[in-house]
Write an enzyme that holds these catalytic residues in place. Structure first.
Site, PDB file in Angstrom:
ATOM      1  N   ARG A  52      -8.204  74.096  51.682  1.00 36.11           N
ATOM      2  CA  ARG A  52      -8.468  74.439  50.264  1.00 36.11           C
ATOM      3  C   ARG A  52      -8.256  75.941  50.069  1.00 36.11           C
ATOM      4  NH1 ARG A  52     -13.329  75.489  49.015  1.00 36.11           N
ATOM      5  NH2 ARG A  52     -14.297  73.753  50.121  1.00 36.11           N
ATOM      6  N   ASP A 178       4.077  80.037  29.084  1.00 32.84           N
ATOM      7  CA  ASP A 178       4.365  78.776  29.761  1.00 32.84           C
ATOM      8  C   ASP A 178       5.888  78.645  29.824  1.00 32.84           C
ATOM      9  OD1 ASP A 178       4.886  76.103  30.411  1.00 32.84           O
ATOM     10  OD2 ASP A 178       3.045  75.382  29.465  1.00 32.84           O
TER      11      ASP A 178
HETATM   12  C1  LIG Z   1       5.085  72.721  28.708  1.00 26.87           C
HETATM   13  C2  LIG Z   1       4.029  72.067  29.546  1.00 26.87           C
HETATM   14  N1  LIG Z   1       3.040  72.822  30.048  1.00 26.87           N
HETATM   15  C3  LIG Z   1       2.069  72.271  30.813  1.00 26.87           C
HETATM   16  C4  LIG Z   1       2.027  70.912  31.075  1.00 26.87           C
HETATM   17  C5  LIG Z   1       0.904  70.345  31.890  1.00 26.87           C
HETATM   18  O1  LIG Z   1       1.337  70.073  33.189  1.00 26.87           O
HETATM   19  P1  LIG Z   1       0.818  68.868  34.110  1.00 26.87           P
HETATM   20  O2  LIG Z   1       1.161  67.595  33.432  1.00 26.87           O
HETATM   21  O3  LIG Z   1       1.541  69.099  35.401  1.00 26.87           O
HETATM   22  O4  LIG Z   1      -0.674  69.041  34.244  1.00 26.87           O
HETATM   23  C6  LIG Z   1       3.044  70.095  30.578  1.00 26.87           C
HETATM   24  C7  LIG Z   1       3.037  68.645  30.862  1.00 26.87           C
HETATM   25  O5  LIG Z   1       3.731  67.867  30.245  1.00 26.87           O
HETATM   26  C8  LIG Z   1       4.072  70.691  29.793  1.00 26.87           C
HETATM   27  O6  LIG Z   1       5.066  69.950  29.259  1.00 26.87           O
END
Ligand SMILES: Cc1ncc(COP(=O)(O)O)c(C=O)c1O
Length: 387
Positions: A52, A178
């Site tokens: 972990r 993101d």
């Molecule tokens: C742009 C974006 N950010 C974050 C996520 C979340 O990721 P996860 O599904 O791996 O938890 C997603 C999931 O579809 C996503 O499309």
């Protein structure tokens, strides 16, 4: 040659992927172990104590992630949302405020609204492609995070990362991008001024729809935050497994050529869809008609594999289209080598119905894979013919 000086595709293949010194195996072993023998109490080998806290296969992926995004440290998690949660939990305390895009992944909006909302964190949802709207939403002293997704999910809005980073820095706000949709092969937010980059590695980085994972990469200057989030990762425990980390590292090695092909295929499909009577609008930043086209051409080196469309016939036509394709399989998620079709308002974005982030029922999202483009076009044509 020093890896630090190497170009993207070389770093993708070599960063963190040194051969095994014991056997010479070109591919480092997958360390399927939960714990490590100590040479006397506290005598750890290379700092490894319990998986972990650290595992060499995860370390290899974290090194690769940092190298791809141009950051000082990467962290690998059990999912994209686990990565987001660890970051937000480390940065925020009750009473703080978050500014978040109005067209982000539904699960991100749900995390901020329901989990952090219940914990006393407020948020304002804005169109992050509108700088004045973002400026107006920031509450000086209280806003701690500006959360940007570009291209956004699912409406493919393009936000100006450099301008938002400047705005955020002036206001003392942590700017998080993101980068799941573009991937670092097409866009590198750290170079544009972002403080932290988030990934659902489930998508393009893994690239084969066979793992769920998440990643964070910290920009230079965020060493202390990286250390604190590293502690949250260890103490709260949402780490990626060694095998998932291995599959993600393996996927990353072909990221550059995959993104090139995703982008080529998507552009051909977007052009085919544009102008069809059954299609009201095509949301793809590679089209000259997209309002963010010039900005995308500046801050990205390709337009990616994601397209959304709204159908002239509304919800009924959208559902029919999504259920008519055969090569494009009806499923949530995106970013794999195989093409997928998704109906956001009832699938990926069902959790944001009735909120400011609601997706219109006329919208269908395509994740364009790397199959032969003529076969994909034929599949799209057949679905259009059924409208
Ligand atoms: C742009 C974006 N950010 C974050 C996520 C979340 O990721 P996860 O599904 O791996 O938890 C997603 C999931 O579809 C996503 O499309």
């Amino acid at each position: 040659m020093l890896l630090d000086d190497a170009r993207f595709d070389t770093r993708a293949i070599h960063a963190g992927q040194e051969f095994d010194p014991t056997t010479g195996a070109v591919i480092p072993p997958v360390y399927l172990t939960s714990t490590y023998v100590q040479d006397g109490i506290g005598g750890l080998r290379n700092g490894y104590e319990y998986s972990r806290g650290g595992n060499p296969t995860r370390t290899a992926l974290e090194t690769q992630l940092a190298a791809l995004e141009g950051g000082i440290r990467g962290l690998s998690f059990a999912s994209g949302l686990a990565a987001e949660d660890a970051l937000l939990r480390t940065v925020l305390t009750p009473g703080d405020h978050v500014v978040i895009g109005n067209d982000v992944y539904g699960g991100t909006h749900r995390l901020v609204r329901r989990i952090f909302g219940a914990w006393g964190v407020r948020h304002t949802t804005v169109d992050t492609s509108d700088l004045d709207a973002v400026r107006g939403a920031i509450e000086l002293g209280t806003t701690k995070v500006l959360w940007v997704e570009t291209p956004s999910n699912p409406l493919m809005k393009i936000s100006d990362v450099a301008a938002l980073a400047e705005l955020g820095n002036e206001a003392g706000v942590l700017v998080v991008v993101d980068n799941t949709f573009a991937s670092p092969a097409l866009q590198q937010p750290v170079a544009l001024g972002a403080d932290v980059v988030v990934h659902s590695t489930t998508k393009y980085l893994g690239g084969h729809s066979d793992i769920v994972g998440g990643g964070l990469v910290f920009a230079a200057g965020q060493e202390e935050l990286a250390e604190q989030v590293g502690f949250t990762q260890f103490a709260a425990g949402a780490v990626s497994s060694p095998f998932d980390a291995f599959l993600t590292s393996r996927g990353i090695k072909t990221l550059g050529i995959r993104m090139q092909r995703h982008s080529e295929n998507a552009l051909a499909i977007a052009r085919r869809l544009e102008g069809h009577a059954g299609i009201e609008h095509v949301f793809y930043p590679g089209l000259e008609s997209h309002p963010g086209h010039e900005l995308a051409a500046r801050q990205m080196s390709g337009f990616g594999g994601m397209i959304s469309i709204s159908l002239t016939g509304g919800a009924e036509a959208a559902r029919r289209f999504a259920e008519s394709t055969t090569l494009f399989q009806l499923a949530e998620s995106l970013g794999g080598v195989e093409s997928l079709v998704n109906y956001p308002s009832e699938m990926t974005h069902a959790s944001v119905r009735g909120t400011e982030a609601e997706v219109p029922e006329s919208v269908v999202r395509l994740s364009v894979g790397i199959e032969d483009v003529d076969d994909l076009l034929a599949d799209i044509d057949e679905a259009l013919a059924r409208l």
